[in-house]
Write a protein that holds these residues in place. Structure first.
Motif, PDB file in Angstrom:
ATOM      1  N   SER A 131     -53.143  29.655   1.521  1.00  0.00           N
ATOM      2  CA  SER A 131     -53.571  30.180   2.814  1.00  0.00           C
ATOM      3  C   SER A 131     -52.498  29.933   3.859  1.00  0.00           C
ATOM      4  N   SER A 132     -52.301  30.899   4.715  1.00  0.00           N
ATOM      5  CA  SER A 132     -51.352  30.730   5.802  1.00  0.00           C
ATOM      6  C   SER A 132     -52.077  30.753   7.137  1.00  0.00           C
ATOM      7  N   GLY A 133     -53.354  30.539   7.114  1.00  0.00           N
ATOM      8  CA  GLY A 133     -54.140  30.550   8.340  1.00  0.00           C
ATOM      9  C   GLY A 133     -54.660  31.936   8.632  1.00  0.00           C
ATOM     10  N   GLY A 134     -55.494  32.041   9.621  1.00  0.00           N
ATOM     11  CA  GLY A 134     -56.033  33.346   9.988  1.00  0.00           C
ATOM     12  C   GLY A 134     -57.123  33.800   9.048  1.00  0.00           C
ATOM     13  N   ARG A 135     -57.183  35.137   8.830  1.00  0.00           N
ATOM     14  CA  ARG A 135     -58.231  35.700   7.975  1.00  0.00           C
ATOM     15  C   ARG A 135     -57.954  35.447   6.500  1.00  0.00           C
ATOM     16  N   LYS A 136     -59.043  35.490   5.726  1.00  0.00           N
ATOM     17  CA  LYS A 136     -58.909  35.362   4.279  1.00  0.00           C
ATOM     18  C   LYS A 136     -58.324  36.660   3.735  1.00  0.00           C
ATOM     19  N   LYS A 137     -57.388  36.527   2.812  1.00  0.00           N
ATOM     20  CA  LYS A 137     -56.766  37.696   2.209  1.00  0.00           C
ATOM     21  C   LYS A 137     -57.301  37.871   0.804  1.00  0.00           C
ATOM     22  N   LYS A 138     -57.207  39.103   0.307  1.00  0.00           N
ATOM     23  CA  LYS A 138     -57.656  39.381  -1.056  1.00  0.00           C
ATOM     24  C   LYS A 138     -56.799  38.605  -2.044  1.00  0.00           C
ATOM     25  N   GLY A 139     -57.436  38.147  -3.106  1.00  0.00           N
ATOM     26  CA  GLY A 139     -56.701  37.487  -4.164  1.00  0.00           C
ATOM     27  C   GLY A 139     -56.488  35.992  -3.950  1.00  0.00           C
ATOM     28  N   LYS A 140     -56.872  35.473  -2.838  1.00  0.00           N
ATOM     29  CA  LYS A 140     -56.696  34.039  -2.591  1.00  0.00           C
ATOM     30  C   LYS A 140     -57.819  33.278  -3.279  1.00  0.00           C
ATOM     31  N   LYS A 141     -57.458  32.230  -3.985  1.00  0.00           N
ATOM     32  CA  LYS A 141     -58.446  31.461  -4.739  1.00  0.00           C
ATOM     33  C   LYS A 141     -58.931  30.271  -3.914  1.00  0.00           C
ATOM     34  N   LYS A 142     -60.233  30.046  -3.962  1.00  0.00           N
ATOM     35  CA  LYS A 142     -60.778  28.824  -3.377  1.00  0.00           C
ATOM     36  C   LYS A 142     -60.784  27.780  -4.468  1.00  0.00           C
ATOM     37  N   GLY A 143     -60.475  26.582  -4.105  1.00  0.00           N
ATOM     38  CA  GLY A 143     -60.454  25.529  -5.099  1.00  0.00           C
ATOM     39  C   GLY A 143     -60.608  24.179  -4.443  1.00  0.00           C
ATOM     40  N   TYR A 144     -60.539  23.149  -5.258  1.00  0.00           N
ATOM     41  CA  TYR A 144     -60.629  21.790  -4.754  1.00  0.00           C
ATOM     42  C   TYR A 144     -59.260  21.154  -4.809  1.00  0.00           C
ATOM     43  N   PHE A 145     -58.973  20.353  -3.800  1.00  0.00           N
ATOM     44  CA  PHE A 145     -57.722  19.628  -3.710  1.00  0.00           C
ATOM     45  C   PHE A 145     -58.047  18.191  -3.345  1.00  0.00           C
ATOM     46  N   TYR A 146     -57.100  17.315  -3.555  1.00  0.00           N
ATOM     47  CA  TYR A 146     -57.306  15.901  -3.252  1.00  0.00           C
ATOM     48  C   TYR A 146     -56.406  15.488  -2.100  1.00  0.00           C
ATOM     49  N   LYS A 147     -56.973  14.733  -1.176  1.00  0.00           N
ATOM     50  CA  LYS A 147     -56.172  14.191  -0.075  1.00  0.00           C
ATOM     51  C   LYS A 147     -56.284  12.675  -0.115  1.00  0.00           C
ATOM     52  N   LEU A 148     -55.236  12.017   0.318  1.00  0.00           N
ATOM     53  CA  LEU A 148     -55.199  10.568   0.347  1.00  0.00           C
ATOM     54  C   LEU A 148     -56.029  10.073   1.520  1.00  0.00           C
ATOM     55  N   ASP A 149     -56.907   9.119   1.278  1.00  0.00           N
ATOM     56  CA  ASP A 149     -57.806   8.582   2.296  1.00  0.00           C
ATOM     57  C   ASP A 149     -57.870   7.071   2.102  1.00  0.00           C
ATOM     58  N   SER A 150     -58.537   6.390   2.985  1.00  0.00           N
ATOM     59  CA  SER A 150     -58.706   4.950   2.817  1.00  0.00           C
ATOM     60  C   SER A 150     -60.166   4.576   3.013  1.00  0.00           C
ATOM     61  N   GLU A 151     -60.564   3.491   2.379  1.00  0.00           N
ATOM     62  CA  GLU A 151     -61.921   2.964   2.512  1.00  0.00           C
ATOM     63  C   GLU A 151     -61.864   1.462   2.683  1.00  0.00           C
ATOM     64  N   ILE A 152     -62.859   0.934   3.375  1.00  0.00           N
ATOM     65  CA  ILE A 152     -62.989  -0.512   3.533  1.00  0.00           C
ATOM     66  C   ILE A 152     -63.888  -1.014   2.417  1.00  0.00           C
ATOM     67  N   VAL A 153     -63.402  -2.023   1.687  1.00  0.00           N
ATOM     68  CA  VAL A 153     -64.138  -2.583   0.566  1.00  0.00           C
ATOM     69  C   VAL A 153     -64.333  -4.072   0.798  1.00  0.00           C
ATOM     70  N   ASN A 154     -65.575  -4.556   0.624  1.00  0.00           N
ATOM     71  CA  ASN A 154     -65.839  -5.994   0.662  1.00  0.00           C
ATOM     72  C   ASN A 154     -65.423  -6.557  -0.689  1.00  0.00           C
ATOM     73  N   VAL A 155     -64.434  -7.460  -0.703  1.00  0.00           N
ATOM     74  CA  VAL A 155     -63.902  -7.960  -1.963  1.00  0.00           C
ATOM     75  C   VAL A 155     -64.439  -9.333  -2.347  1.00  0.00           C
ATOM     76  N   GLY A 156     -65.048 -10.036  -1.433  1.00  0.00           N
ATOM     77  CA  GLY A 156     -65.589 -11.365  -1.706  1.00  0.00           C
ATOM     78  C   GLY A 156     -66.172 -11.930  -0.429  1.00  0.00           C
ATOM     79  N   CYS A 157     -66.579 -13.205  -0.471  1.00  0.00           N
ATOM     80  CA  CYS A 157     -67.135 -13.864   0.710  1.00  0.00           C
ATOM     81  C   CYS A 157     -66.418 -15.189   0.936  1.00  0.00           C
TER      82      CYS A 157
END
Length: 169
Positions: A131-157
């Protein structure tokens, strides 16, 4: 917990390997993975890259029963998110409000509090490949992608002194 350490180790190993391949003074461009290209995800542009995880990687970290031997014991509960890699993360939950004395008696003069760690995860998001932004063009596939994120994890007490705030009169 072990899965979190393995995942973090894989991320660090990948960074080291990518930096190790560079020669001093030589500028390199990141190589795009097969079928990679510009991606538009929720109005933001990004680049797709290949991600290869080695299923044969073993860690040499011994598993100790430190949670039950601690003066601030905890248990683990498993959290699950199907849009996250890793899908399962263990969260520590403190078993007591106070801390144990060496005799095994709970001391309410100290507080049992979770220790937190911010860890990196991959988050699956839906986007439109090419996608280059704007309207959807014919033939463009929708799919899933992965992005890097962070989470807070309780590791002990751990045991801490209680916070005392003086009141003004």
């Amino acid at each position: 917990m072990l899965l979190v350490m393995v995942f973090r180790g894989l991320l660090v190993l990948g960074l080291i390997m990518s930096l190790d391949g560079r020669k001093k003074g030589q500028k390199t461009k990141p190589k795009a993975a097969k079928s990679s290209g510009p991606v538009k995800v929720f109005g933001q542009r990004g680049m797709t890259v290949g991600l290869f995880l080695d299923p044969n990687l073993k860690t040499a970290v011994p598993v100790l029963d430190i949670a039950s031997r601690s003066l601030s014991p905890w248990t683990y509960s498993d959290t699950y998110d199907e849009t996250r890699v890793p899908q399962h993360l263990s969260q520590a939950q403190c078993q007591r409000s106070g801390c144990l004395t060496p005799d095994g008696v709970e001391d309410m003069g100290l507080e049992s509090k979770p220790m937190i760690h911010q860890t990196l995860v991959l988050r699956r998001v839906q986007g439109e490949k090419g996608s280059s932004g704007g309207r959807k063009k014919k033939g463009k596939k929708k799919g899933y992608f992965y992005k890097l994120d962070s989470e807070i994890v309780n590791v002990g007490c751990t045991c801490v002194r209680p916070s005392i705030f003086p009141q003004k009169q």
